[in-house]
Design an enzyme around this catalytic site. Structure first.
Site, short mmCIF file in Angstrom:
data_model
loop_
_atom_site.label_atom_id
_atom_site.label_comp_id
_atom_site.label_asym_id
_atom_site.label_seq_id
_atom_site.Cartn_x
_atom_site.Cartn_y
_atom_site.Cartn_z
CG ASP A 11 -1.92 -0.99 1.35
OD1 ASP A 11 -2.06 -1.50 0.18
OD2 ASP A 11 -2.47 -1.47 2.16
CG ASP A 130 -12.57 -3.98 -0.65
OD1 ASP A 130 -11.66 -4.69 -0.90
OD2 ASP A 130 -12.45 -2.68 -0.94
#
Lengths: 258, 188
Positions: A11, A130
């Site tokens: 990330d 997600d």
């Protein structure tokens, strides 16, 4: 025999790799290019980078970073974050990424999957999703798609969305469980398996990896084709080589030569 | 100097970067004259066989590529660039391809647990793994140098006939072993 892929996830926030739990408590982990080289040299089969602040800052993906990574490693990598149309995808791919990952964008505009697949080939288009456990009656699988970093519920059933995305041309689907994300307590095997059995394209388990047995479960029980690791390797608790050693002992085919 | 043939069949960035990592100067071209004059030729490709053949014809590259593959110069086909060296592909309802090699290219059968396309690292000749992305495969034959198994099929993953090399996998994305293969080709 085709081996199961181990994919470290990086990330990136303001040009640095960070790690947070459910988008909180971000810790600086290092430089993206240096980490990419270290993981590639250490036996990672592929990498994925998420430019996690791009969309919030309404800016395109950090192409300089993508190009620097592409120059430095010779294994495939995917990039997500900051992509809003086909020309953004093209910039990421021309900079040297193998795949572009779309998530919230594809929920808003599913056609981006078909357009990207037509332009670059399905193998270049990854759908990230997600899902969260849900008792929403609109979601018979028991899992609902969230977007915008788990903040918005869509009312979309996770398995139905995976099937539709594969039909549209997604070449691969990353199932990142909201419930498991950041816990290091194991992947959410139920939704991973439901999707792996429902779509004809490879499925990547994501969220919750904490030890090699978690990956073995994702492969052996949930039939994932690849698995994403983050905290367990970023902290130095495990190396890719240790994970592969344990997976091989559990009967999972892994790439041994790198 | 190595010439990379650009016939609008996929992104060439990774191929260029891999040769750059080996210090080999490259020129990317769709000019048949430059392919004819090239000391060594890379013929990459990602995508579908029919549109690849259409593009080659439109760009006037068919004969230049066939000559480069057969006249003894170092030639390297990659992925679709390997498949269309064969005579025929089952893709798109059946397509006649370049015919430099006499075999057939077929679609993987549907087998439970084996996703198509095959995406990932698979062994060549039971040894080191290379990175594959493909839905079609070249059958085995006298041209087979490297053999790989997927979906219950053994297929040709590498061809080596003198200085004509071709691989189904992507050496440019296959880490150190991929770079070593490219280095070997540059020395052939």
């Amino acid at each position: 025999m085709l081996t199961k892929r181990i994919i470290p996830c990086l990330d990136v926030r303001n040009g640095r790799v960070t790690k947070g739990v459910k988008f909180k408590n971000n810790i600086d982990l290092g430089d993206p290019v240096e980490m990419a080289v270290a993981y590639s040299d250490g036996g990672a089969d592929e990498l994925v980078f998420y430019d996690i602040t791009a969309s919030a800052e309404r800016r395109p993906t950090d192409i300089g970073m993508v190009a620097a990574v592409a120059e430095s490693i010779r294994i495939p990598f995917a990039v997500g974050g900051g992509v809003s149309d086909v020309s953004d995808m093209e910039r990421v791919i021309l900079a040297g990424a193998e795949k572009v990952s779309v998530n919230s964008l594809a929920v808003r505009n599913p056609q981006i999957i078909a357009d990207g697949a037509k332009e670059f080939g399905a193998q270049c288009v990854v759908l990230g999703m997600d899902p969260v456990r849900s008792d929403n009656p609109k979601c018979p699988s028991g899992y609902e798609i969230t977007t915008r970093g788990f903040r918005e519920f869509t009312g979309m059933d996770a398995v139905e969305w995976a099937k539709r995305a594969a039909d549209l041309g997604a070449g691969e689907i990353v199932v990142n469980s909201v419930d498991a994300d950041g816990t290091r307590a194991g992947f959410e095997l139920t939704i991973t398996r439901l999707i792996a059995e429902a779509v004809p394209v490879p499925v990547v388990a994501s969220g919750g990896a904490g030890q090699p047995s978690h990956l073995a479960d994702a492969f052996n029980l949930a039939h994932a084709d690849a698995a994403i690791v983050a905290g367990m390797v970023h902290t130095g608790d495990w190396t890719i080589a240790q994970i592969k050693h344990d997976l091989a002992a559990a009967g999972v085919p892994v790439r041994k030569v790198w | 100097m190595t010439v990379i043939v650009d016939y609008r069949a996929g992104n060439l960035t990774s191929v260029k970067l891999a040769f750059a990592a080996l210090g080999e100067p490259v020129e990317v071209t769709n000019d048949p004259g430059k392919v004819r004059a090239a000391p060594r030729v890379v013929f990459p490709g990602v995508g579908a066989a029919r549109s690849a053949m259409d593009n080659l014809r439109e760009l006037g590259l068919v004969e230049a590529v066939k000559d480069a593959a057969t006249d003894g110069r170092p030639f390297l086909g990659i992925c679709l660039g390997m498949q269309i060296l064969f005579a025929h592909s089952e893709e798109d309802g059946g397509v006649d391809t370049l015919g430099v090699l006499s075999g057939q290219v077929r679609k993987f059968p549907s087998v439970p647990g084996c996703k198509v396309p095959e995406i990932g690292w698979n062994q060549v000749n039971g040894d080191a793994e290379y990175y594959f992305v493909h839905s079609y495969y070249a059958e085995l034959g006298p041209w087979t140098f490297g053999k790989t198994e997927y979906a219950g099929v053994e297929f040709t993953s590498m061809v080596k006939q003198g200085r004509l090399w071709a691989c189904q996998f992507h050496p440019e994305k296959s880490g150190r072993v991929g770079l070593e293969l490219l280095k070997g080709w540059l020395a052939c």
